[in-house]
Design an enzyme around this catalytic site. Structure first.
Site: not given
Ligand code: CO
Length: 210
Positions: A42, A44, A46, A98, A101
């Site tokens: 992803c 993302d 993080r 994750h 999400c």
């Protein structure tokens, strides 16, 4: 100092440290990359592939998009996949989602997000396949988290539906495809699904002249 200037400064410090540890580090990598893994993760911020797996530059070939999707008309993903499998000959493909999400969460609503709707549509399809199971979960966060696992599973299966993977399975007996989910709360990755080379898939997706 501006925020982006700090990035450039940190970069200089990082490069210096790398050379101090291993004087041939950049020379070596500049000439060759031989990663064993393709990572589909992803976007993302993080969930940085190298950092959470303790891997170095040169070890993982990376593709990231919203909610780690494998969409069979996505030329970007397919180009990365073909290069990784046919040229780099990666031994493993990891689809890593994750929990929590935002892409999966958004797909579970009826909001109109504009252009992103078209991307989220693919996640809504995953929900439709697994509606019974997901609807049986009462807690909303847990619903999203189960959807994250199911989405990873579907994306692993989407990889196996491509002629690129099927051809390599037939000729080279790899890559091994892994579906993982990263937990933002403790930093731990949980394997949730896998497909070894040659795993049986629904026959309608099998190509007969690879
Ligand atoms: Co995400």
């Amino acid at each position: 100092m501006k925020t982006y200037e700090k990035l450039l400064l940190e970069n200089k410090a990082w490069a210096k440290e790398k050379i101090e540890d291993d004087p041939t580090f950049f020379d070596r990598l500049a000439h060759l990359q031989t990663p064993e893994f393709l990572w589909i993760g992803c976007s993302d911020s993080r969930v940085p592939a190298n950092e959470i797996t303790g891997t170095q530059p040169g070890e993982i070939f990376v593709h990231r998009n919203i909610a780690n999707m494998v969409v069979n008309t996505d030329l970007n993903l397919l180009s990365v996949l073909q290069y990784a499998v046919e040229i780099l000959k990666v031994k493993h493909i990891i689809v890593c989602g994750h929990y929590g999400c935002g892409g999966v969460k958004a797909a579970m609503t009826n909001h109109n997000y504009g252009i992103i709707n078209k991307w989220l549509r693919n996640i809504k399809d995953v929900y439709r396949f697994h509606r019974k199971e997901v609807d049986s979960i009462l807690n909303e966060d847990e619903q999203v988290n189960r959807m994250v696992e199911l989405n990873v599973q579907e994306q692993v299966m989407n990889l196996a539906k491509t002629s690129i993977v099927q051809k390599s399975w037939k000729e080279n007996l790899h890559p091994h495809i892994h579906g993982w989910v990263y937990d933002l709360h403790d930093g731990i990755i949980k394997p949730v699904f896998e497909m070894k080379a040659g795993t049986h898939i629904d026959p309608i997706y099998e190509f007969d002249d690879l």
